[in-house]
Design a protein around this motif. Structure first.
Motif, PDB file in Angstrom:
ATOM      1  N   UNK A   1       0.812  -1.205   0.000  1.00 39.16           N
ATOM      2  CA  UNK A   1       0.000   0.000   0.000  1.00 39.16           C
ATOM      3  C   UNK A   1       0.855   1.269   0.000  1.00 39.16           C
ATOM      4  N   UNK A   2       2.125   1.141   0.317  1.00 40.43           N
ATOM      5  CA  UNK A   2       2.965   2.339   0.390  1.00 40.43           C
ATOM      6  C   UNK A   2       3.168   2.972  -0.973  1.00 40.43           C
ATOM      7  N   UNK A   3       2.918   2.228  -2.066  1.00 43.58           N
ATOM      8  CA  UNK A   3       3.088   2.763  -3.411  1.00 43.58           C
ATOM      9  C   UNK A   3       1.759   3.283  -3.998  1.00 43.58           C
ATOM     10  N   UNK A   4       0.709   3.295  -3.189  1.00 47.61           N
ATOM     11  CA  UNK A   4      -0.617   3.685  -3.669  1.00 47.61           C
ATOM     12  C   UNK A   4      -0.622   5.145  -4.112  1.00 47.61           C
ATOM     13  N   UNK A   5      -1.161   5.389  -5.340  1.00 44.93           N
ATOM     14  CA  UNK A   5      -1.252   6.746  -5.870  1.00 44.93           C
ATOM     15  C   UNK A   5      -2.667   7.320  -5.782  1.00 44.93           C
ATOM     16  N   UNK A   6      -3.663   6.471  -5.993  1.00 45.21           N
ATOM     17  CA  UNK A   6      -5.058   6.938  -6.025  1.00 45.21           C
ATOM     18  C   UNK A   6      -5.887   6.075  -5.088  1.00 45.21           C
ATOM     19  N   UNK A   7      -6.700   6.739  -4.228  1.00 43.84           N
ATOM     20  CA  UNK A   7      -7.619   6.042  -3.337  1.00 43.84           C
ATOM     21  C   UNK A   7      -8.973   6.752  -3.405  1.00 43.84           C
ATOM     22  N   UNK A  24       0.073   7.745   7.491  1.00 48.19           N
ATOM     23  CA  UNK A  24       1.439   8.279   7.398  1.00 48.19           C
ATOM     24  C   UNK A  24       2.315   7.481   6.424  1.00 48.19           C
ATOM     25  N   UNK A  25       1.916   6.236   6.175  1.00 50.53           N
ATOM     26  CA  UNK A  25       2.710   5.408   5.290  1.00 50.53           C
ATOM     27  C   UNK A  25       2.417   5.660   3.808  1.00 50.53           C
ATOM     28  N   UNK A  26       1.312   6.385   3.506  1.00 49.35           N
ATOM     29  CA  UNK A  26       0.906   6.586   2.115  1.00 49.35           C
ATOM     30  C   UNK A  26       1.598   7.834   1.549  1.00 49.35           C
ATOM     31  N   UNK A  27       2.905   7.803   1.534  1.00 51.15           N
ATOM     32  CA  UNK A  27       3.664   8.977   1.141  1.00 51.15           C
ATOM     33  C   UNK A  27       3.517   9.306  -0.346  1.00 51.15           C
ATOM     34  N   UNK A  50       1.060  13.874   3.810  1.00 46.47           N
ATOM     35  CA  UNK A  50       0.918  13.419   2.419  1.00 46.47           C
ATOM     36  C   UNK A  50       1.373  14.544   1.491  1.00 46.47           C
ATOM     37  N   UNK A  51       2.664  14.717   1.367  1.00 43.27           N
ATOM     38  CA  UNK A  51       3.227  15.847   0.627  1.00 43.27           C
ATOM     39  C   UNK A  51       2.945  15.770  -0.870  1.00 43.27           C
ATOM     40  N   UNK A  73      -2.905  22.944   5.684  1.00 42.69           N
ATOM     41  CA  UNK A  73      -2.126  24.006   5.045  1.00 42.69           C
ATOM     42  C   UNK A  73      -0.706  23.558   4.691  1.00 42.69           C
ATOM     43  N   UNK A  74      -0.269  22.399   5.217  1.00 38.75           N
ATOM     44  CA  UNK A  74       1.067  21.901   4.916  1.00 38.75           C
ATOM     45  C   UNK A  74       1.120  21.070   3.646  1.00 38.75           C
ATOM     46  N   UNK A  75      -0.043  20.881   2.983  1.00 39.07           N
ATOM     47  CA  UNK A  75      -0.085  20.096   1.742  1.00 39.07           C
ATOM     48  C   UNK A  75       0.354  20.996   0.586  1.00 39.07           C
ATOM     49  N   UNK A  76       1.623  20.970   0.282  1.00 41.57           N
ATOM     50  CA  UNK A  76       2.208  21.914  -0.671  1.00 41.57           C
ATOM     51  C   UNK A  76       1.881  21.600  -2.125  1.00 41.57           C
TER      52      UNK A  76
END
Length: 905
Positions: A1-7, A24-27, A50-51, A73-76
């Protein structure tokens, strides 16, 4: 799941709180769609890590909490943010929240800003790359935020619908060629539509300025909007006419709504070129003239021209529009018959031609299986209800009231299984109420009042629950709209995988209503006629059978219709008592049983009806005490009970005494009439012998028969003389065109001031009193068309001026001015003397009628002596007769008192 792009879990019916761990693991997560579920609680703090997240859609959930503490607000990398329809937006904290990125799509709809700060979020002033902004359905106030347009030159969609912005619609100075949709409806914007509107937004496809307070006319710059597909300017104060060049420029227009304005003149010029137009809604304006024939080339789905000043006949070409679903032409001046061509509209769902001057019969071929609502009320339609609507199985409303329809309610009415509203009021329908109505289990409103229905009320009406339903106000046509004007999916602004997933499923469409007219019907309750419109129809239920000729007793089964709100059975010929089961009508608000022949007590159990607002039982034969002055019954005044002589107790001014109570409680075999039975038998025996003796004497002795006839004649003269002596100052007396019998009273000679005496067109007999020549003031004398005999009065004084018109139509009259001389047979006919000629009647007929009367009287007396029930009925009848006589005498005394003081100058 750590490589997941779309949920995406869009519209999966999920609920509860989001898990706090695992995020936190869904970077590498770039797109997260949690919309249209029932999630609640706060957003997980790990979402801030989730940057790579570009798309976040949490709309249509129940998230709450402080958005400033969610660290969004930290989602750049965030470009798409939809927070609509949640409870996490506190306006005060939102004003201090600023995202770390430049958004392309921001949706904050239905967040209900009710705090101190009701202005748009401040961070939007620092956003310069927005393509779509949705701030609709909030309580935002202030002037129109023109800065949203100035700061975002690439903006394509702006939705500020349903807020509280005020002031004029201020335009930006530079062009906005990218913008395709503007919706600023349901605000408080005023002033004219800016004249350069069409120049600033030349590529607009969808424009909604409805429900504001814009004034003036449509700017001429609107002719530049050549890409316009949908235009809604309804519910403003706009006026003027539809200019010709608009119809030449808007060649792509599919939806046009100008309802509730002050537009006037012709609907469109003759060179109408809007061939793609499918929805044309022009109701509640001041348009006049005929419906243009140039519309015949269009394939309309819906037209609404109601409440204008259109005239002429209904166009036949409407029947050629195979996709036409709604026709609303109510409240105009259209005339002529309903075209047979309308029968070809097999897909029609709503037809409203009410309040016009349409005539003729309802086309029997009108049997669309898809039609839901039919309003043909308040026209001049005539003839029977034949086969029209016979196969309309989807029919919910059939409103034919206020016409001239005749005949019976057809038996096939029971096959309309979906029918909820049936209004046939104020026609000329007759016959019995068919029991097939009882098959209409979805019926909620039934109005058959002001017709000529007879017979009993069907007991089986209790099979109908009159339950509230939610499909009465369903207009039935909005589904057509979903496949038109599809809105670009917000995901399509981004190069995302969700754009492909959601675009087909979303199927969003712009906020344009198909037809603004709502289902509307009139129904009388609580003594007034109310207009029920829209959703309130889903809660109203009632039966109105008033002003007919219904007879028999009120079915006690009607008390089981516990959901009914109004019941009106007034102005009929109903008998019996008020059913005690009416105490089960727990939702009843109006109960009218007045002007019938109901008897007995008012059930005391009715005080349990706590929702009752109007109660009328006036003008019946009710007896005993009124219900206790408790709950709702403490609010009813004497008007609810008047016209019942045997009723007593408040609010009436008649106290309940012991005889009155006994009159109401007539129970038991011998106590049913509270009289001494020995006296009853003795008086009936004496009356029987007396009547028998008089009849025998009159049959045997011609002398006493002549005396009897003379006595009757004298009694008639005395009655006439009584009236005349009271009215000796009268100047005019007109008793013509009645069924008066007997002779003309000789006391009429006392009318010394009479100037006009008209007794024509009656059944008066005997001689004209010769004493009438003493009436020296008489100028007009008419006794024509009676059964008078003998010579006319001498041609002296005033009677010398009357011609044969005064006497014509009396075959046995003779003498001048008639052209018939008085011979001896004629004189004998007038002076009916002799043994058998005393009344010039057929003695065989005399004997036969007396024999029949004798047997009838004997049978009635025997029946009353043997059967206590019929004795009770007889006594009630006598009581009613006495009341009528008292009423007649009282009325006569009042009238005589008025005539004594009557003077003619």
């Amino acid at each position: 799941m750590t490589s997941l792009n779309v949920l995406t879990v869009h519209n999966c019916g999920l609920n509860g709180n989001l898990p706090t761990q695992g995020w936190c693991e869904l970077q590498k997560l770039q797109e997260l769609d949690l919309s249209n579920n029932n999630f609640e609680g706060t957003l997980p703090s790990c979402l801030a890590n989730l940057k790579s997240l570009r798309v976040l859609d949490i709309s249509y959930n129940h998230f709450n909490g402080n958005i400033a503490q969610s660290q969004l607000s930290s989602l750049t990398s965030l470009e798409y943010l939809s927070l609509s329809n949640n409870q996490l937006l506190n306006p005060i904290t939102l004003s201090s929240w600023t995202p770390a990125s430049q958004l392309k799509v921001f949706s904050m709809s239905k967040c209900s800003f009710n705090g101190l700060n009701k202005i748009p979020p401040k961070f939007l002033q620092f956003q310069y790359h927005l393509l779509e902004i949705d701030l609709s359905h909030n309580n935002l106030t202030g002037m129109f935020p023109t800065w949203l347009l100035k700061n975002n030159p690439k903006l394509e969609v702006l939705s500020l619908r349903n807020n509280s912005f005020v002031g004029p619609f201020q335009m930006p100075y530079h062009f906005h060629p990218s913008i395709t949709s503007i919706d600023i409806s349901d605000n408080d914007l005023t002033g004219p539509i800016p004249t350069n509107f069409g120049l600033i937004f030349p590529n607009l496809e969808n424009l909604n300025l409805s429900r504001n307070e814009f004034q003036g006319s449509i700017p001429t710059s609107f002719e530049n909007l050549v890409s316009l597909k949908a235009l809604d300017l309804s519910n403003n104060c706009l006026s003027g006419t539809i200019l010709e060049h608009f119809s030449m420029s808007w060649t792509s227009l599919t939806y046009l709504k100008l309802s509730y304005n002050n537009y006037s003149g012709q609907i469109f010029p003759s060179n109408f070129n809007l061939t793609k137009l499918q929805f044309l809604l022009l109701d509640n304006n001041k348009f006049s003239g005929k419906i243009p024939s140039s519309f015949s080339s269009n394939d309309f789905l819906s037209i609404d021209f109601s409440n204008n000043a259109l005239f002429g006949m209904l166009p036949r070409w409407m029947g050629n529009m195979s996709n036409l679903g709604e026709i609303l032409l109510a409240k105009n001046q259209l005339e002529g018959p309903i075209p047979m061509e309308l029968c070809k509209l097999v897909g029609i769902t709503f037809l409203d031609l009410s309040e016009n001057n349409l005539s003729g019969s309802i086309p029997s071929c009108f049997n669309s299986s898809s039609i839901k609502h039919v309003h043909l009320n308040k026209n001049r339609l005539s003839g029977p209800i034949t086969s029209a609507f016979r196969n309309s199985s989807s029919l919910v409303t059939l409103n034919l009231r206020d016409n001239y329809l005749t005949g019976n309610i057809p038996d096939w009415i029971g096959s309309l299984s979906s029918l909820s509203i049936l209004l046939l009021k104020a026609n000329h329908l007759e016959g019995r109420i068919p029991v097939q109505l009882c098959l209409l289990h979805n019926l909620s409103m039934l109005d058959l009042s002001y017709n000529e229905f007879s017979g009993p009320i069907p007991h089986c009406l209790s099979n109908i629950s009159f339950m509230a339903t939610n499909h009465i106000s369903d207009f039935g046509g909005i589904s057509i709209f979903k496949n038109n004007f599809k809105k670009k999916s917000p995901f399509a602004y981004l190069e995302t995988k969700l754009a492909n997933i959601r675009d087909e499923e979303l199927g969003n469409f712009y906020s344009f209503q198909l037809v603004d007219a709502k289902q509307e019907v009139e129904f009388t309750t609580k003594g007034r006629t109310y207009s029920y419109q829209g959703d309130i129809l889903n809660y109203m239920s009632g039966i109105d059978l008033s002003c007919n000729r219904l007879a028999g007793e009120i079915p006690s089964e009607l008390g089981s219709i516990s959901n009914i709100h109004a019941l009106n059975l007034s102005h009929n010929n109903l008998i019996g008592s008020i059913p005690t089961t009416f105490s089960n009508l727990k939702k009843i608000e109006s109960l009218d049983l007045s002007y019938n022949n109901l008897g007995g007590r008012i059930p005391p159990q009715l005080i349990e009806l706590t929702t009752l607002e109007v109660f009328k039982v006036a003008h019946n034969n009710l007896s005993g005490p009124t219900p206790d002055r408790k709950a709702q019954f403490g609010t009813f005044d004497e008007n609810s009970y008047e016209g019942n002589p045997l009723l007593c107790g408040p609010p009436l001014h008649k106290e309940c005494t012991e005889p009155t109570m006994l009159a109401a409680d007539y129970g038991g075999e011998e106590g049913d009439s509270f009289i001494d039975m020995d006296v009853f038998y003795i008086t009936f025996t004496v009356a029987y012998i007396t009547v028998l003796g008089i009849i025998s004497l009159l049959c045997i002795n011609p002398y006493w028969r002549q005396v009897w006839l003379r006595f009757i004649e004298v009694c008639i003269d005395i009655c006439y003389g009584f009236v005349v002596r009271i009215n000796f100052n009268i100047h005019a007396l007109n008793l013509s065109h009645n069924n008066l019998i007997g002779s003309i009273p000789t006391t009429f000679s006392n009318l010394k001031k009479i100037e006009s005496l008209d007794l024509s067109y009656n059944n008066l007999g005997g001689r004209i009193p010769p004493q009438l020549i003493e009436l020296t003031t008489l100028e007009v004398f008419k006794v024509a068309h009676n059964n008078l005999s003998g010579p006319t009065p001498e041609r002296k004084a005033q009677f010398g001026t009357f011609d044969e018109n005064s006497y014509e139509g009396n075959p046995l009259l003779c003498g001048a001015p008639l052209h018939k001389e008085c011979t001896e047979p004629t004189m004998l006919a007038a002076d009916y003397g002799g043994e058998e000629g005393d009344s010039f009647i057929d003695m065989d007929v005399f004997y036969i009628t007396f024999t029949v009367a004798y047997i009838t009287v004997l049978g009635i007396i025997s029946l009353l002596c043997i059967n206590p029930y019929w004795r009770q009925v007889w006594l009630r009848f006598i009581e009613v007769c006495i009341d009528i006589c008292y009423g007649f005498v009282a009325d006569l005394v009042v009238r005589c008192g008025e005539l004594v003081n009557f003077r003619i100058a």
